[in-house]
Design an enzyme around this catalytic site. Structure first.
Site, mmCIF file in Angstrom:
data_model
loop_
_atom_site.group_PDB
_atom_site.id
_atom_site.type_symbol
_atom_site.label_atom_id
_atom_site.label_comp_id
_atom_site.label_asym_id
_atom_site.label_seq_id
_atom_site.Cartn_x
_atom_site.Cartn_y
_atom_site.Cartn_z
ATOM 1 N N HIS A 37 0.978 -1.266 -0.416
ATOM 2 C CA HIS A 37 0.024 -0.355 0.108
ATOM 3 C C HIS A 37 0.857 1.063 0.171
ATOM 4 O O HIS A 37 0.797 2.175 -0.311
ATOM 5 C CB HIS A 37 -1.287 -0.405 1.427
ATOM 6 C CG HIS A 37 -2.070 -1.093 0.820
ATOM 7 N ND1 HIS A 37 -1.515 -2.394 2.463
ATOM 8 C CD2 HIS A 37 -2.992 -1.340 0.432
ATOM 9 C CE1 HIS A 37 -2.832 -3.012 2.162
ATOM 10 N NE2 HIS A 37 -3.288 -2.896 1.111
ATOM 11 N N GLN A 61 -18.136 -7.101 -0.894
ATOM 12 C CA GLN A 61 -17.146 -7.753 -1.910
ATOM 13 C C GLN A 61 -16.723 -9.177 -0.906
ATOM 14 O O GLN A 61 -15.856 -9.929 -1.367
ATOM 15 C CB GLN A 61 -16.806 -6.620 -1.725
ATOM 16 C CG GLN A 61 -15.238 -6.594 -0.794
ATOM 17 C CD GLN A 61 -13.792 -5.577 -1.242
ATOM 18 O OE1 GLN A 61 -14.267 -4.524 -2.045
ATOM 19 N NE2 GLN A 61 -12.180 -5.883 -1.157
ATOM 20 N N GLY A 147 -2.745 -2.196 -7.008
ATOM 21 C CA GLY A 147 -1.762 -2.634 -6.983
ATOM 22 C C GLY A 147 -1.870 -3.904 -8.683
ATOM 23 O O GLY A 147 -3.252 -4.088 -8.370
ATOM 24 N N SER A 185 0.472 -9.043 1.293
ATOM 25 C CA SER A 185 -1.117 -9.040 1.452
ATOM 26 C C SER A 185 -0.804 -8.984 3.352
ATOM 27 O O SER A 185 -0.278 -9.839 4.021
ATOM 28 C CB SER A 185 -1.259 -10.801 0.993
ATOM 29 O OG SER A 185 -2.596 -10.583 1.748
HETATM 30 O O1 PAF Z 1 -8.067 -4.157 -2.871
HETATM 31 C C1 PAF Z 1 -8.457 -3.584 -2.437
HETATM 32 O O2 PAF Z 1 -7.998 -3.701 -0.930
HETATM 33 C C2 PAF Z 1 -10.017 -3.746 -2.441
HETATM 34 O O3 PAF Z 1 -10.810 -4.602 -3.210
HETATM 35 C C3 PAF Z 1 -10.682 -2.261 -2.364
HETATM 36 C C4 PAF Z 1 -9.828 -2.275 -4.178
HETATM 37 C C5 PAF Z 1 -9.724 -0.810 -2.023
HETATM 38 C C6 PAF Z 1 -11.894 -1.495 -2.439
HETATM 39 O O4 PAF Z 1 -12.766 -2.096 -1.518
#
Ligand code: PAF
Length: 287
Positions: A37, A61, A147, A185
């Protein structure tokens, strides 16, 4: 650096910046930030006057049996990393700020979501597209940073932006790895000591597959079988998928040609990890 959970406050801040003619970069994240990040935020800070980091574990998600409740969270750690990396604002909303009780509007990029993680995690990319679309409306950035570790996500977002004529440049950034090769990760924190060692099988398989292609192998079957064999030799690993697709359309390939994505998802114990490589055959002088 400031932090807010309010959509209204983000809007006011961005309005103020834009009035001064400043450009805005957005780095969407689910928090528990690491060096991967950080590389996105540093790049965003280099290419924009102001950087907003969204820090939100997006419930829509996650599938019903996935790790929404246990997903690691540490906002204090995130704040430090954001300050170091040069962010100006963290947007850290509660789920109720993002989703009204009767929320009922979703965004879905269909074909590009059909394979790989989309196949294994139904509804995942619908959740990703929806939240990213909302973040784009809230922050109205000139550029947004993602990423390549989530290669299908990057392809899905590019497709959404193209199809819905969003005036935002999507910047894809390289995978950041630990010294021993494991792709960074937030989910790596789930691994115990034995699993952490076993998880190296992912990057080993990825490097091996890439080497085979660079040495002239084109057949998906030959490359993927060699990678599968390698992963299956690790007792703690269970393959979810090992696939070769076009890197932009995410359509399966039998032969390596064009911009090729080789992507894997592997359970190490209960933890599902992903990794990949992208090889542009023309750029690499292989086609
Ligand atoms: O890659 C992630 O961390 C997530 O899928 C995102 C793009 C922030 C959407 O919640």
């Amino acid at each position: 650096m400031e932090i807010t959970g309010s959509i209204q406050e983000v809007r006011e801040k961005v309005k103020e910046w834009k009035k001064q003619g400043l450009s805005v970069g957005l780095v969407p994240t689910m928090g528990y930030l690491h060096e991967g990040h950080k590389s996105l935020i540093v790049r965003a800070a280099a290419e924009n006057d102001k950087v907003v980091v969204s820090d939100f574990v997006n419930p829509i998600q996650f599938g019903v049996n996935e790790d929404l409740s246990t997903y690691p969270r540490d906002i204090e750690l995130d704040k430090k990393l954001c300050i170091d990396a040069g962010a100006d604002l963290i947007f850290h909303p509660e789920p109720k700020e993002m989703y009204a009780e009767d929320f009922s509007t979703y965004v879905e990029a269909q074909n590009v979501s059909a394979e790989l993680c989309g196949k294994k995690r139904p509804g995942h990319f619908r959740g990703v597209c929806t939240v990213v679309c909302k973040l784009f409306h809230i922050v109205t950035p000139e550029r947004a940073y993602f990423g390549q570790k989530d290669a299908q996500q990057l392809a899905v977002i590019r497709r959404m932006v193209r199809d819905l004529n969003m005036d935002i440049q999507i910047v894809g950034c390289p995978i950041i790895r630990e010294e021993d090769g494991l792709a960074k990760s937030s989910r790596n924190t789930y691994l115990n000591e034995k699993e952490r060692k076993a998880a190296l099988v992912l990057s080993r398989a990825i490097f091996h597959g890439e080497e085979m292609m660079k040495n002239g192998e084109r057949s998906a079957e030959v490359i993927l079988t060699a990678m599968q064999n390698m992963i299956e030799a690790e007792p703690l690993a269970k393959i979810d998928y090992v696939e070769m697709t076009d890197a932009d359309s995410i359509e399966p390939l039998k032969e390596a040609k064009g911009r090729v994505l080789v992507a894997i998802a592997v359970y190490i114990g209960k933890t599902r990890l992903i990794d990949n490589f992208i090889l542009d055959m023309q750029e690499a002088g292989l086609q």
